[in-house]
Scaffold this motif. Structure first.
Motif, PDB file in Angstrom:
ATOM      1  N   GLU C  38      22.580  44.956  23.408  1.00 23.78           N
ATOM      2  CA  GLU C  38      21.911  45.694  22.337  1.00 23.78           C
ATOM      3  C   GLU C  38      20.397  45.694  22.498  1.00 23.78           C
ATOM      4  OE1 GLU C  38      24.288  43.404  21.380  1.00 23.78           O
ATOM      5  OE2 GLU C  38      25.834  44.622  20.406  1.00 23.78           O
ATOM      6  N   LYS C  39      19.834  46.851  22.187  1.00 22.99           N
ATOM      7  CA  LYS C  39      18.377  46.963  22.147  1.00 22.99           C
ATOM      8  C   LYS C  39      17.982  47.673  20.861  1.00 22.99           C
ATOM      9  CE  LYS C  39      17.224  47.340  27.075  1.00 22.99           C
ATOM     10  NZ  LYS C  39      16.801  48.282  28.138  1.00 22.99           N
ATOM     11  N   VAL C  40      16.797  47.319  20.363  1.00 22.99           N
ATOM     12  CA  VAL C  40      16.265  48.020  19.195  1.00 22.99           C
ATOM     13  C   VAL C  40      15.169  48.962  19.659  1.00 22.99           C
ATOM     14  CG1 VAL C  40      15.095  47.800  16.993  1.00 22.99           C
ATOM     15  CG2 VAL C  40      16.804  46.121  17.654  1.00 22.99           C
ATOM     16  N   PHE C  41      15.286  50.199  19.268  1.00 25.56           N
ATOM     17  CA  PHE C  41      14.305  51.214  19.646  1.00 25.56           C
ATOM     18  C   PHE C  41      13.497  51.591  18.416  1.00 25.56           C
ATOM     19  CE2 PHE C  41      17.898  51.435  22.407  1.00 25.56           C
ATOM     20  CZ  PHE C  41      17.361  51.628  23.671  1.00 25.56           C
ATOM     21  N   THR C  42      12.190  51.510  18.524  1.00 27.27           N
ATOM     22  CA  THR C  42      11.347  51.987  17.441  1.00 27.27           C
ATOM     23  C   THR C  42      10.914  53.400  17.799  1.00 27.27           C
ATOM     24  OG1 THR C  42      10.578  49.740  17.177  1.00 27.27           O
ATOM     25  CG2 THR C  42       9.341  51.456  16.010  1.00 27.27           C
ATOM     26  N   ILE C  43      11.113  54.295  16.874  1.00 29.54           N
ATOM     27  CA  ILE C  43      10.892  55.707  17.190  1.00 29.54           C
ATOM     28  C   ILE C  43       9.917  56.316  16.199  1.00 29.54           C
ATOM     29  CG2 ILE C  43      12.024  57.963  17.295  1.00 29.54           C
ATOM     30  CD1 ILE C  43      14.475  56.388  18.326  1.00 29.54           C
ATOM     31  N   GLN C  44       9.039  57.114  16.768  1.00 30.87           N
ATOM     32  CA  GLN C  44       8.022  57.747  15.950  1.00 30.87           C
ATOM     33  C   GLN C  44       8.277  59.247  15.934  1.00 30.87           C
ATOM     34  OE1 GLN C  44       3.991  57.382  17.513  1.00 30.87           O
ATOM     35  NE2 GLN C  44       3.404  56.667  15.478  1.00 30.87           N
ATOM     36  N   LEU C  45       8.143  59.832  14.763  1.00 31.26           N
ATOM     37  CA  LEU C  45       8.298  61.281  14.666  1.00 31.26           C
ATOM     38  C   LEU C  45       6.946  61.940  14.887  1.00 31.26           C
ATOM     39  CD1 LEU C  45      10.627  61.469  11.557  1.00 31.26           C
ATOM     40  CD2 LEU C  45      11.235  61.622  13.970  1.00 31.26           C
ATOM     41  N   PRO C  55      19.206  53.863   3.313  1.00 36.50           N
ATOM     42  CA  PRO C  55      19.970  52.895   4.099  1.00 36.50           C
ATOM     43  C   PRO C  55      21.427  53.331   4.199  1.00 36.50           C
ATOM     44  CG  PRO C  55      18.633  51.766   2.465  1.00 36.50           C
ATOM     45  CD  PRO C  55      18.510  53.225   2.175  1.00 36.50           C
ATOM     46  N   GLY C  56      22.003  53.214   5.400  1.00 34.94           N
ATOM     47  CA  GLY C  56      23.396  53.613   5.602  1.00 34.94           C
ATOM     48  C   GLY C  56      23.519  54.964   6.270  1.00 34.94           C
ATOM     49  N   SER C  75      16.358  50.379  10.321  1.00 32.60           N
ATOM     50  CA  SER C  75      15.200  49.919   9.551  1.00 32.60           C
ATOM     51  C   SER C  75      15.333  50.417   8.115  1.00 32.60           C
ATOM     52  CB  SER C  75      13.915  50.459  10.180  1.00 32.60           C
ATOM     53  OG  SER C  75      14.029  51.858  10.348  1.00 32.60           O
ATOM     54  N   SER C  76      14.631  49.776   7.229  1.00 35.20           N
ATOM     55  CA  SER C  76      14.749  50.162   5.826  1.00 35.20           C
ATOM     56  C   SER C  76      13.668  51.182   5.481  1.00 35.20           C
ATOM     57  CB  SER C  76      14.601  48.934   4.930  1.00 35.20           C
ATOM     58  OG  SER C  76      13.304  48.383   5.094  1.00 35.20           O
ATOM     59  N   PRO C  77      13.942  52.045   4.517  1.00 32.10           N
ATOM     60  CA  PRO C  77      12.927  53.006   4.087  1.00 32.10           C
ATOM     61  C   PRO C  77      11.650  52.288   3.654  1.00 32.10           C
ATOM     62  CG  PRO C  77      15.042  53.478   3.053  1.00 32.10           C
ATOM     63  CD  PRO C  77      15.205  52.197   3.790  1.00 32.10           C
ATOM     64  N   SER C  78      11.825  51.090   3.116  1.00 32.51           N
ATOM     65  CA  SER C  78      10.651  50.368   2.608  1.00 32.51           C
ATOM     66  C   SER C  78       9.681  50.004   3.713  1.00 32.51           C
ATOM     67  CB  SER C  78      11.118  49.094   1.889  1.00 32.51           C
ATOM     68  OG  SER C  78      11.936  48.323   2.778  1.00 32.51           O
ATOM     69  N   ARG C  79      10.146  49.993   4.941  1.00 38.33           N
ATOM     70  CA  ARG C  79       9.250  49.618   6.044  1.00 38.33           C
ATOM     71  C   ARG C  79       9.024  50.784   6.995  1.00 38.33           C
ATOM     72  NH1 ARG C  79      11.598  43.545   7.490  1.00 38.33           N
ATOM     73  NH2 ARG C  79      11.693  42.876   5.313  1.00 38.33           N
ATOM     74  N   SER C  80       9.125  51.997   6.508  1.00 38.45           N
ATOM     75  CA  SER C  80       9.139  53.087   7.474  1.00 38.45           C
ATOM     76  C   SER C  80       7.774  53.358   8.114  1.00 38.45           C
ATOM     77  CB  SER C  80       9.698  54.354   6.830  1.00 38.45           C
ATOM     78  OG  SER C  80       8.792  54.849   5.895  1.00 38.45           O
ATOM     79  N   ASN C  81       6.701  53.353   7.395  1.00 38.67           N
ATOM     80  CA  ASN C  81       5.363  53.735   7.879  1.00 38.67           C
ATOM     81  C   ASN C  81       5.351  54.561   9.182  1.00 38.67           C
ATOM     82  OD1 ASN C  81       5.440  51.752  10.016  1.00 38.67           O
ATOM     83  ND2 ASN C  81       4.908  50.191   8.494  1.00 38.67           N
ATOM     84  N   GLY C  82       6.021  55.692   9.128  1.00 41.13           N
ATOM     85  CA  GLY C  82       5.943  56.643  10.243  1.00 41.13           C
ATOM     86  C   GLY C  82       6.880  56.356  11.395  1.00 41.13           C
ATOM     87  N   SER C 141      19.332  47.707   7.371  1.00 45.07           N
ATOM     88  CA  SER C 141      18.473  48.652   6.658  1.00 45.07           C
ATOM     89  C   SER C 141      18.505  48.371   5.160  1.00 45.07           C
ATOM     90  CB  SER C 141      18.959  50.077   6.945  1.00 45.07           C
ATOM     91  OG  SER C 141      18.299  50.999   6.130  1.00 45.07           O
ATOM     92  N   LEU C 142      19.692  48.168   4.647  1.00 47.86           N
ATOM     93  CA  LEU C 142      19.835  47.913   3.215  1.00 47.86           C
ATOM     94  C   LEU C 142      19.324  46.513   2.857  1.00 47.86           C
ATOM     95  CD1 LEU C 142      20.824  48.732   0.428  1.00 47.86           C
ATOM     96  CD2 LEU C 142      23.117  47.969   1.084  1.00 47.86           C
ATOM     97  N   ILE C 143      19.657  45.533   3.722  1.00 47.29           N
ATOM     98  CA  ILE C 143      19.223  44.155   3.430  1.00 47.29           C
ATOM     99  C   ILE C 143      17.696  44.107   3.292  1.00 47.29           C
ATOM    100  CG2 ILE C 143      19.068  41.807   4.373  1.00 47.29           C
ATOM    101  CD1 ILE C 143      21.842  42.294   5.657  1.00 47.29           C
ATOM    102  N   ASN C 144      17.013  44.718   4.239  1.00 42.21           N
ATOM    103  CA  ASN C 144      15.552  44.664   4.179  1.00 42.21           C
ATOM    104  C   ASN C 144      14.991  45.467   3.012  1.00 42.21           C
ATOM    105  OD1 ASN C 144      15.017  42.842   6.213  1.00 42.21           O
ATOM    106  ND2 ASN C 144      15.143  44.418   7.819  1.00 42.21           N
ATOM    107  N   GLN C 145      15.671  46.553   2.684  1.00 42.46           N
ATOM    108  CA  GLN C 145      15.250  47.311   1.504  1.00 42.46           C
ATOM    109  C   GLN C 145      15.338  46.416   0.270  1.00 42.46           C
ATOM    110  OE1 GLN C 145      14.127  50.468   1.384  1.00 42.46           O
ATOM    111  NE2 GLN C 145      13.883  50.417  -0.852  1.00 42.46           N
TER     112      GLN C 145
END
Ligand SMILES: Cc1cc2nc3c(=O)[nH]c(=O)nc-3n(C[C@H](O)[C@H](O)[C@H](O)COP(=O)(O)OP(=O)(O)OC[C@H]3O[C@@H](n4cnc5c(N)ncnc54)[C@H](O)[C@@H]3O)c2cc1C
Ligand code: SF4
Ligand code: SF4
Ligand code: SF4
Lengths: 254, 426, 289, 361
Positions: C38-45, C55-56, C75-82, C141-145
């Motif tokens: 598994e890898k986590v990818f951070t993606i920017q729009l 979340p979900g 990731s949670s919406p609360s931490r989205s910052n772009g 996502s939900l947990i962090n929210q």
């Protein structure tokens, strides 16, 4: 990789008619760009140059004598990817038909009292001798499928070889089903990918691409019987290219 | 001074063969062409199979002359079972046969033979040095393949040809399209003749007995009598009197000979026997190549192939014209009129005389089969040629000798994977 | 020309084009390996757009030339910052190709799709999370929210199981959660190793350690079918009402927009009506569980 | 919308019935050819197929049925969704535009199916590919005057006629066609390309006679009324019939591939040999195939053929109706003709009904 960054590919042939290699040559008619993305380092049928540092080996033909085995194993050692090219390599193909008769009789029938001069054993798919990564089915292979397999391998994808019945392609072409015309066909149990070329040209599919993973054999046999085939007829149609696959069943029965 | 030429698996030929030549102190001590293809046992494989399958099984003898095998096989069955083909079926059979002659000859002369004259190992380097030539070859070969594909579905292992006729028919639009392309290909024919008439064919003469089919009314490709340049003429059913097969231990293929020590089949044999029936344009091509029967330079077998490329194209054009004129009638295959039966089917495939001989039992299954393959008939002649050639080139270095020998082998356009073998039918 | 009745307005997501099948582009700005698979990818729009997800929900992620695959937004919406995060397991063509990408590479994106968790309704309640294996990716996502608006919720209980310690995801976050006194975290593995001192056993073995107030608890699970079937029984056994149990279901998906038919569960399209479902809604569906 | 029956007493009534003699119809089609891609039923092998025609003589307006439904002109078996480049990523081109098209000779069962597909692809998320083609297409349907063959059960499914979904609708009156105008676009087409006349009293009379004569020729084949189908299906989830069908089914997908109401698809990427450019394509898929619901790792959510057959019939008899308010089966009988092991909607629906009546499951 060669110095120009192109993956090196090589072609090898064992017991076969070389029609699949010929189809590869034909595919170059439509896709000469293939040579821009790979370097062919061995292709005895078409070229004299020879290189031994290939990454992808395409092997045509079935293994039909013990002395072929070391050569196959050497290819396996060198190549990162081994692809069986066509029905002979993939299934044993028509070569396996001779397994329907006792081997001694076969030799004698053809070579008479000189039968012992010639080395042979029951023809088998190359996967019976070495690990094979992928197979391009067909007798002969379909040239477009060959190109799409090469592309997939170069992209690191699973080659797109269908695992559904031929009837799918046949229907999508809008063909009248051969059964409607009173003929028979192995389409419902045969792996698609050839564009249902035989039914499209009015002839029954003979399963040269082998069977799908999960065929409904019982039902297929009932359909054939309903179409008027005898048990012998069914054995015959089921063994054209797939003797090696169905032989166990045949031996059990008789 | 000793030399040993050992070419393991001669390249740019169909199937596996080795050249073994040993010269010791100026004497030729070994001279063999070894056929090391694995034996395939097609005749045995046919036993017990329904007659309808025979042409599909035997087309798998050879990917290059698949249409030829299927044709000879069908003719054997049709003769055995008393099946008479319609005129339309004959036209379609001949048309697709020309497609195969063209496909095979073009592959051979352009991709397998020409590199030798141009000093390269394969057609691939020619892509850069002679792009026009390669593109022309590809274009011509594609047309040839498309002729077969239009009539029978595909060139390698034809589909729509069946006992008594066809299971599928080309449309008028498809035929018109072929016609157009055939006409356009005439300029490629001219360029081909021009290219090959300029090649420095090696000088080498050895007269032998040239064997082919012959028909009264046309340049024979399907059916006909067996004739030889030694004046023999006989119905095809008596083929065994010509093709006396014998076996040698270094080969999985069988050898043949007639009256002389060896015989030759193939384009050159057809040319020598049937020159008069060539299309006038093919005769012009022969003239340009400096060929007039009887040609006894084996290397010019490839020249005869060029002549036949012209002939087959022109004849294909006439056939398509005729088909367009009469229109296409989808028709059921002609019926079998007797069972059991025995029949001999003959055809002049690209590499020469091909014979299929079947016995079919009461139940429609094959009880006896015999196939005689052109390459098997030629190998003996090739060895005799080698024996004459080696002393002539012995002074050269080994590489040059090897090339001469390989070129000789290639001139035969051997098709070794056709290694099937015969046994007298009981 | 042809008059066809007027159509409902098409849904306009943030990065959705006129053509529902044509992806927009995002840039990978960070890649963090979690395990060998598994890898986590951070993606920017582009242009700092925000994804605006819930979340979900999930994205259809394209690696052009290979294909497209649905991946949950981790990731949670609360931490989205772009930016947003996807946690992908390498299992087939698309996911392998994704794993081969580098920071700065672009991926095709469609979405967000589906119905997420109605977390606003969870406020004031205790939440019991029980993800198994990769099931933590969407639930994270939900947990962090929830943790980012911690005071709006009651207890937060997380029971997380993996096959072995090496397969536990987001270990740094697990550690952080375990150090918080407002999160009750329990881990388990099917098979331990020398270093593992925690619980050994399937995730259901953790349930005996917790006591909850069922009437005020929302229970959520996500994981492979064999796992969530048993977890559901535990939830029900604990007395949690069917309306308060949520699952996120996996199905094969091709289009993500309710057309291609692959994700159908009886008459429901998982991509549109799910992947998050209240248990109440799907328990009657033959094909759901 | 055009009324189904016409009163012969009121000439003043605003009836949109027009008459086109057969030769005038031929002229009409011939005039369309330069301006439209014209598609219609043409002979194909021993059957018929909807193909683009170049010449009006290719058309066979009195055809029994086709192997593939006209759906393929809106949802092709394989189509490019978009092209892409792998270099800097991204969609680079929209697929080519569809030419304006007229489809002729659509039977009413197929017309109903098209209405369903229109709903599927236009509601919820709007599918520009299907709808793009659909909106550029005019449909000239034709009233069926006798059943295609023993497999047709359109009368049961209520698709033996249609009162909407067409631009023009033809009824064969022998030497002429009566034409109902369904849309303004249809009216314009007639106006611009044909020399039609308003129906006379006699012609309206004739039309009524033709329609009256037609209905008795079709028999009912379901043992229950179609309005009960949905509830029969609902109660049949656990029927033993599915297992039986699963044993017989070849899983060849012929049934769904010929069905006018099936619309499931697969999506794949293809690349050119430069390995840089390529296209995303979609092609018809089938819920009957083994790996339709199989996910990476191998889990198959509908592993048995029995479950897949159940899913298919549930969609036809219930799910689609629930979701889209159109029947998921229009009674065309194509799947029954295509099936080599005689699994047919009529026998399946009747058997489920029988099981329920006799309480045998
Ligand atoms: C709603 C949802 C959320 C998901 N979230 C995640 C996630 O956060 N992280 C993660 O690693 N995986 C997730 N998955 C699973 C992921 O979609 C599959 O692992 C992935 O599609 C495999 O694609 P592939 O091309 O690598 O595999 P292949 O085996 O090559 O699959 C080919 C294609 O089949 C389809 N397919 C295969 N398996 C699945 C599957 N399990 N689900 C849906 N489609 C599938 C896809 O279209 C895929 O591209 C999720 C699946 C769904 C349905
Ligand atoms: S002709 Fe063969 S492949 Fe085609 S639908 Fe019929 S059974 Fe299937
Ligand atoms: S139709 Fe059947 S026999 Fe013919 S090429 Fe395809 S798989 Fe082979
Ligand atoms: S299910 Fe069968 S009868 Fe019904 S619409 Fe589809 S093909 Fe026609």
């Amino acid at each position: 990789m060669s110095s120009n960054g192109k993956p090196k590919i090589a072609f090898f042939d064992f017991t076969s008619c070389e029609g699949c290699q010929l189809t590869v040559i034909d595919s170059l008619q439509d896709h000469p760009e293939l040579l821009n993305v790979v370097e062919i380092v061995q292709f005895r049928e078409a070229m004299t140059e020879k290189g031994e540092d290939y990454q992808i080996a395409f092997v045509e033909g079935s293994c039909s004598r013990a002395s072929d085995e070391p050569r196959l194993k050497k290819i396996r050692q060198q190549a990162a990817i081994v692809v069986a090219l066509g029905a002979c390599a993939h299934l044993g193909g028509v070569n396996a038909l001779k397994a329907l008769h006792p081997l001694d009789e076969v030799r004698k029938y053809v070579y008479g009292d000189k039968a012992d001069w010639y080395e042979t054993y029951d023809a088998r798919p190359i996967s019976a001798v070495i690990d094979v990564d992928y197979a391009i089915p067909g007798c002969p292979i379909d040239r477009n499928e060959f190109i799409s397999v090469v592309k997939a391998l170069l992209l690191g994808k699973k080659p797109p070889i269908p695992d559904y019945p031929l009837c799918v392609e046949c229907k999508l072409k809008g063909n009248v089903c051969l059964y409607t015309k009173g003929q028979v066909c192995l389409g419902p149990v045969t792996r698609a990918g050839c564009g249902a070329i035989c039914p499209s040209f009015g002839a029954s599919c003979e399963a040269c691409r082998g069977f799908i993973t999960n065929p409904n054999d019982n039902s297929m046999r009932e359909v054939l019987i309903e179409a008027g085939l005898t048990v012998e007829d069914i054995t015959s149609i089921y063994t054209m290219f797939t003797t090696y696959q169905v032989r166990e069943k045949i031996q059990q029965k008789g | 001074m000793s030399k040993r030429i050992d070419v393991h698996h001669v390249t740019r030929v169909e199937g596996h063969g080795n050249i073994v030549v040993e010269v010791e102190n100026g004497n030729l001590t070994a001279c063999r062409f070894e056929v090391v293809e694995t034996p395939r046992f097609f005749e045995a494989m046919l036993l017990g199979r329904p007659y309808r399958e025979a042409s599909h099984i035997t087309s798998r003898i050879c990917g290059i002359c698949a249409t030829g095998h299927a044709t000879a096989s069908l003719r054997a069955t049709e003769k055995a079972l008393g099946v008479t083909l319609s005129e339309q079926s004959w036209l379609l059979r001949k048309l697709t046969f020309h497609g195969e002659i063209l496909d095979s000859h073009i592959l051979h002369v352009y991709m397998l033979v020409a590199p030798d004259f141009l000093g390269v190992g394969s057609v691939i380097p020619l892509v850069n040095t002679h792009p026009e030539t390669v593109l022309r070859a590809l274009r011509m070969k594609k047309l040839a393949g498309d002729i077969c594909a239009t009539v029978t579905g595909r060139h390698t292992h034809p589909i729509a040809m069946t006992v008594g006729g066809f299971t599928h028919f080309p449309t008028i639009v498809e035929l018109e399209n072929l016609y157009q392309r055939l006409i356009e290909s005439r300029k490629d024919l001219d360029a081909t003749v021009e290219l090959f008439s300029k090649l420095p064919w090696p000088e080498f003469e050895r007269e032998t007995e040239y064997v082919s089919l012959s028909k009264p009314d046309e340049y024979a490709f399907i059916d006909g009598d067996i004739v030889t340049t030694d004046g023999v003429r006989m119905p095809a059913e008596r083929y065994k009197e010509v093709t006396n097969e014998f076996m040698v231990p270094h080969s999985t293929a069988k050898f043949t000979r007639n009256k002389r020590e060896s015989l030759m089949v193939g384009a050159l044999a057809r040319f020598n026997n049937n020159y008069e029936q060539l299309h006038p344009k093919a005769k012009e091509a022969a003239a340009a190549l400096g060929m007039k029967p009887k040609v006894t330079n084996t290397y010019l077998n490839s020249g005869a192939q060029v002549v036949e490329i012209v002939h087959s194209t022109e004849d294909a054009i006439q056939i398509v014209e005729k088909l367009l004129e009469r229109g296409i009638q989808p028709e059921e295959p002609a019926h079998v009129t007797r069972m059991p039966g025995e029949g001999v089917g003959v055809a002049e495939v690209p590499r020469g005389l091909l014979i299929h001989h079947y016995q079919i039992g009461e139940d429609g299954c094959i009880t006896g089969a015999n196939c005689i393959i052109p390459t098997n008939q030629n190998i003996n002649n090739l060895e005799h040629d080698m024996r004459v050639l080696v002393p002539q080139v012995m002074h050269k270095n080994e590489d040059a000798m090897r090339l001469d020998l390989e070129m000789l082998v290639r001139a035969y356009d051997p098709c070794i994977s056709c290694s099937v073998h015969v046994l007298t039918i009981r | 020309m042809v008059t066809i009745a007027s159509y409902p307005q098409m849904q306009t997501g943030t990065i959705m084009d006129r053509d529902i099948y044509a992806p927009g582009l995002g840039t990978i700005v960070n890649i963090r390996p979690l395990t060998s698979l598994e890898k986590v990818f951070t993606i920017q729009l582009p242009e700092g757009q925000s994804l605006g997800h819930r979340p979900g929900q999930f994205m259809e992620v394209s690696v052009f030339g290979i294909g497209e695959a649905p991946i949950s937004i981790s990731s949670s919406p609360s931490r989205s910052n772009g930016t947003f995060e996807l946690c992908a397991r390498k299992v087939g063509d698309v996911t392998t190709a994704l794993h081969n990408l580098k920071v700065g590479d672009k991926v095709g994106l469609r979405g967000p799709f589906g119905r997420g968790f109605p977390y606003e309704n969870f406020r004031g309640k205790d939440i019991l999370f029980a993800p198994g294996g990769l099931g933590l990716a969407p639930l994270r996502s939900l947990i962090n929210q929830v943790l980012d608006e911690r005071n709006l919720y009651g207890r937060v209980i997380i029971l997380y199981g993996a096959r072995n310690p090496g397969e536990l995801l987001f270990k740094d976050e697990l550690k952080a959660w375990s150090e918080r006194d407002d999160v009750e975290l329990m881990l388990t593995v099917d098979r331990g190793d020398e270093a593992w001192t925690g619980n050994v056993g399937v995730i259901t073995t953790l349930f005996k350690f917790i006591s909850i107030y069922p009437r005020n608890t929302v229970a959520i699970t996500c994981g492979p079918p064999v796992m969530y079937r048993f977890v559901l029984m535990e939830f029900i056994g604990k007395g949690i009402s069917e309306g308060n149990i949520y699952l996120s279901l996996e199905r094969k998906m091709k289009c993500g927009v309710g057309k291609c038919g692959h994700c159908q569960i009886n008459n429901i399209y998982a991509c549109q009506s799910g992947p998050v479902f209240p248990y109440k809604e799907i328990k009657g569906l033959e094909e759901a569980l | 919308m055009a009324p189904l029956y016409y009163s012969i007493t009121t000439e003043e009534q605003n009836v949109s019935l027009t008459i086109l003699s057969k030769s005038a119809f031929q002229e009409f089609v011939a005039r369309l050819l330069p301006h439209y891609r014209v598609v219609g039923p043409v002979p194909h092998d021993i059957g018929y197929s909807f193909e683009e025609i170049q010449d009006v003589t290719e058309l066979r307006m009195e055809y029994p049925t086709t192997i593939l439904p006209p759906k393929k002109w809106f949802l092709p078996p394989k189509e490019t969704l978009f092209k892409f480049t792998r270099k800097n990523g991204g969609v680079i081109q929209d697929p080519p535009e569809t030419p304006p098209t007229v489809i002729l000779g659509v039977h009413t069962c197929d017309l109903h199916a098209i209405q369903l597909l229109d709903t599927v692809f236009s509601s919820g998320q709007y599918d520009v590919h299907y709808m793009g083609r659909r909106k550029k297409t005019l449909i000239i349907s034709i009233e069926c005057l006798s059943p295609c063959d023993e497999h047709s059960f359109c009368k049961d499914m209520g698709t033996l006629t249609a009162d909407e979904g067409y631009d023009l609708h033809l009824t064969d009156l022998g030497d002429s066609y009566a034409i109902d105008v369904g849309t303004q676009a249809g009216a314009d087409l007639l106006q611009n390309y044909s020399s039609s006349s308003v129906a006379t009293k006699e012609e309206i009379q004739k039309l009524n006679a033709v329609i009256n004569a037609k209905w008795p020729k079709f028999s009912y084949r379901l043992d229950f009324d179609v309005s009960e189908l949905s509830s029969i299906m609902e109660l049949s989830m656990k029927s033993p019939l599915w297992e039986e069908l699963g044993n017989r089914c070849l899983a060849c997908a012929s049934c769904t591939n010929v069905c006018p109401t099936c619309f499931c698809f697969d999506v794949k990427d293809e690349v050119e040999l430069d390995l840089v450019t390529g296209q995303r394509v979609r092609n018809w898929d089938s819920c009957q195939l083994d790996d339709f619901a199989t996910v990476a790792g191998g889990h198959n959510f509908r592993a048995s053929r029995a479950l897949r057959q159940r899913h298919r019939f549930m969609r036809k008899g219930k799910y689609i109706l629930d979701a889209h308010k159109h029947l998921g089966c229009v009674g065309c009988g194509r799947c029954a003709r295509a099936c080599l092991v005689n699994i047919t909607p009529v026998s399946t629906f009747n058997e489920l009904y029988r099981q329920q009546e006799t309480g045998s499951h």
